[in-house]
Design a protein around this motif. Sequence first.
Motif, mmCIF file in Angstrom:
data_model
loop_
_atom_site.group_PDB
_atom_site.id
_atom_site.type_symbol
_atom_site.label_atom_id
_atom_site.label_comp_id
_atom_site.label_asym_id
_atom_site.label_seq_id
_atom_site.Cartn_x
_atom_site.Cartn_y
_atom_site.Cartn_z
ATOM 1 N N PRO A 82 0.851 -1.215 -0.016
ATOM 2 C CA PRO A 82 0.060 -0.164 -0.011
ATOM 3 C C PRO A 82 0.906 1.299 -0.024
ATOM 4 C CG PRO A 82 -0.694 -1.626 1.604
ATOM 5 C CD PRO A 82 0.370 -1.942 1.101
ATOM 6 N N GLY A 83 1.912 1.389 0.703
ATOM 7 C CA GLY A 83 2.880 2.295 0.810
ATOM 8 C C GLY A 83 3.232 2.797 -0.574
ATOM 9 N N ILE A 84 3.981 1.418 -1.233
ATOM 10 C CA ILE A 84 4.662 1.935 -2.531
ATOM 11 C C ILE A 84 3.732 2.261 -3.387
ATOM 12 C CG2 ILE A 84 5.689 0.344 -4.492
ATOM 13 C CD1 ILE A 84 6.599 -1.500 -2.317
ATOM 14 N N VAL A 90 3.894 5.806 -5.535
ATOM 15 C CA VAL A 90 3.684 5.938 -7.121
ATOM 16 C C VAL A 90 2.531 6.925 -7.451
ATOM 17 C CG1 VAL A 90 3.223 4.825 -9.414
ATOM 18 C CG2 VAL A 90 4.409 3.613 -7.736
ATOM 19 N N TRP A 91 1.628 6.899 -6.792
ATOM 20 C CA TRP A 91 0.501 7.805 -6.890
ATOM 21 C C TRP A 91 1.012 9.153 -6.785
ATOM 22 C CZ3 TRP A 91 -4.027 7.671 -8.988
ATOM 23 C CH2 TRP A 91 -5.156 8.876 -8.635
ATOM 24 N N TYR A 92 1.610 9.595 -5.733
ATOM 25 C CA TYR A 92 2.044 10.873 -5.300
ATOM 26 C C TYR A 92 3.434 11.573 -6.211
ATOM 27 C CZ TYR A 92 -1.684 11.392 -2.215
ATOM 28 O OH TYR A 92 -3.110 11.408 -1.478
ATOM 29 N N VAL A 127 1.735 8.432 2.187
ATOM 30 C CA VAL A 127 2.688 7.506 1.976
ATOM 31 C C VAL A 127 2.826 6.861 3.255
ATOM 32 C CG1 VAL A 127 4.899 6.400 1.235
ATOM 33 C CG2 VAL A 127 3.675 8.278 -0.261
ATOM 34 N N ALA A 128 2.954 7.602 4.171
ATOM 35 C CA ALA A 128 3.653 7.152 5.664
ATOM 36 C C ALA A 128 2.313 6.515 6.264
ATOM 37 C CB ALA A 128 3.938 8.412 6.478
ATOM 38 N N LEU A 129 1.210 6.933 6.073
ATOM 39 C CA LEU A 129 -0.021 6.564 6.645
ATOM 40 C C LEU A 129 -0.579 5.095 6.067
ATOM 41 C CD1 LEU A 129 -2.534 9.541 6.949
ATOM 42 C CD2 LEU A 129 -1.244 8.375 8.443
ATOM 43 N N MET A 130 -0.092 4.907 4.679
ATOM 44 C CA MET A 130 -0.213 3.666 4.046
ATOM 45 C C MET A 130 0.942 2.528 4.752
ATOM 46 S SD MET A 130 -2.413 3.356 1.842
ATOM 47 C CE MET A 130 -3.908 4.667 2.103
ATOM 48 N N LEU A 148 -0.623 1.392 7.735
ATOM 49 C CA LEU A 148 -1.642 0.277 7.515
ATOM 50 C C LEU A 148 -0.901 -0.898 7.544
ATOM 51 C CD1 LEU A 148 -4.661 0.693 6.943
ATOM 52 C CD2 LEU A 148 -4.133 0.467 4.629
ATOM 53 N N GLY A 149 0.178 -0.839 6.792
ATOM 54 C CA GLY A 149 0.845 -2.176 6.524
ATOM 55 C C GLY A 149 1.627 -2.595 7.899
ATOM 56 N N GLY A 150 1.857 -1.636 8.503
ATOM 57 C CA GLY A 150 2.624 -1.975 9.932
ATOM 58 C C GLY A 150 1.485 -2.584 10.715
ATOM 59 N N VAL A 151 0.251 -1.959 10.888
ATOM 60 C CA VAL A 151 -0.827 -2.640 11.621
ATOM 61 C C VAL A 151 -1.172 -4.042 11.231
ATOM 62 C CG1 VAL A 151 -3.406 -2.482 12.136
ATOM 63 C CG2 VAL A 151 -1.689 -0.403 12.320
ATOM 64 N N TYR A 152 -1.164 -4.264 9.736
ATOM 65 C CA TYR A 152 -1.298 -5.675 9.189
ATOM 66 C C TYR A 152 -0.239 -6.639 9.938
ATOM 67 C CZ TYR A 152 -0.759 -9.449 5.826
ATOM 68 O OH TYR A 152 -0.431 -10.678 5.196
ATOM 69 N N LEU A 153 0.933 -6.208 10.009
ATOM 70 C CA LEU A 153 2.221 -6.964 10.461
ATOM 71 C C LEU A 153 1.981 -7.516 11.837
ATOM 72 C CD1 LEU A 153 5.461 -5.556 9.116
ATOM 73 C CD2 LEU A 153 4.126 -7.584 8.330
ATOM 74 N N TRP A 154 1.389 -6.379 12.630
ATOM 75 C CA TRP A 154 0.997 -6.526 14.269
ATOM 76 C C TRP A 154 -0.051 -7.678 14.330
ATOM 77 C CZ3 TRP A 154 -3.092 -3.786 16.882
ATOM 78 C CH2 TRP A 154 -3.032 -4.358 18.328
#
Lengths: 342, 224
Positions: free
Chosen positions: A26-28, A32-34, A211-214, A217-223
């Motif tokens: 998601p961050g990546i 790309v988007w921004y 990007v940081a917020l995405m 999101l990925g970090g919460v998934y890892l948790w």
Amino acid sequence: MLSSPYIREQSSVSVIMLKVMLALIPGIAAYVWYFGPAILISLGVASIAALIFEAAAVAMRGWPVRPVLMDGSALVTAWLLALSIPPIAPWWLTVAGVFFAIIVAKHLYGGLGNNIFNPAMVGYAVLIISFPVQMTHWPAPLALAGHHLNLADTAHFIFSDTLPAGEKIDAISSATPLDTLRTQLQLHRSVAAIEQMPIFGYFAGKGSETVALMFLLGGVYLWLTRIITWHIPLALLTALALVAAVFHFIDPQHYAGAWFHLVAGGTILGAFFIATDPISGATTPRGKLIFGAAIGLLIFLIREFGGYPDGVAFAVLLMNIAVPLIDAYTQPPVYGHKKVQK
Amino acid sequence: MNSYRDIITNGLWKQNPGMIQLLGLCPLLAISNNVVNAMGLGLATALVMAFSNAGVSSVRNLVSHETRIPIFILIIAALVTIIDMAMNAFVHPLYLVLGIFVPLIVTNCIVLARTEAFAAKNPVLPSLLDGFMMGLGVTLVLVTLGAVREIIGKGTLLSGIDLAFGPVAKNWVIHVIPNYPGFLLAILPPGAFFGLGMIIALRNWWDQREQRKAVFMPVTATTA
């Protein structure tokens, strides 16, 4: 024939690494988007270089190459490094960083599981010390850039260092919010005035905050999938926010607030993906809290009083040195005992 | 008791101060950022070591065991002062670049180590040779490390040679890699640690290979 425990989990190294890479997606995508497609090219360059260096190192040590390559740890290192450096940096810069990450920081120290320093951060530190100029060429957010480069032009720039006719590096690159804050503060402007500049968004940098917020999101998934525990990210972010808030409260003219520090630069990526490295980080629960909090404090100190724009890499590397000490003093008591036998 | 041949191979290879004894590393790491600096400091150290060994050896029977260290240091310090003044007079630009590291040869532990370990127990001539060969051993490692760091860091060899030989030498500089962007880490202090680590690793790898050969040789000989 089954025997206990009955709940089984596929948690081999490759599954963990695959989930980490999934969490980065998601961050990546937001990147790309921004900021344009450059990050995809630098991720590709880093991945290929990492696989080649890993294969070469493993072959030289006389280990079977295929299973080691398949564990994906080299790819995760490559991705984290590529996400830490400017994506429009020349290809050889990325390759040099990956070389130091994989060959020097990982295999010279004994390979996966034995490296005392976070490989990706060693690669980053080598690059920021050796190539300070190229490491400041961050792409401008597309919303602010003078001109957009398409994928072919970006690739051409990364591999042959030439821009399309009439383009200048200044039109496609810009200082990061952390850099801007530092240079503008030296011009005696107040934080509030600086944050009105177009590069800033709601919390920190335009685009980079999303990007940081995405990454969050990925970090919460890892948790949630229990790849990482909450200790290091929470301690890191809390310590950073607290110290930033105190300084901002005392002198709001010269110190950016807690939100800025939490979202800017590599804080989120560092807190969830880099500091949580199970090899080079602390391992005991209390140790993780100390480890994370100290990194948060160091990030603030390096950003506000140090010579480098962002402090995540150096903070993580400095605390990597302290890990054996932290682990030795935070051993949890053995089950059934009240206190650790001293 | 020590043949001259042994003294030479010990100094240059078997007991090399930079790779095996790991003594006197501080100037080695600090000044090895290019070949010219490395050569300058290395040769100065070699001269000091040769003459301090000879000096210590010639007074070895007159000095009591308890007072030997201050007396050795006085001899070394006098010699370093001479070298220091001579370099200041004859290669002044190089002297300015090497700065504090020339007077600091006094404190270089390899100098005292050789006077204590060799010169205090051996006659003058072998001591002189031992000091000089150990010094050349240091120089060898210094120059190798200097060359590696200079090529990786700046893409050149012998840059700054004009400091030692005057402006005539300005175009002796070899540009090994043209249009090299430079790799600052190799020039900075960490580069010295990385470089020396690599050199020692290479040396150990070589030694292990030789040992393995020595072990397997008789076996193959008997089977054949």
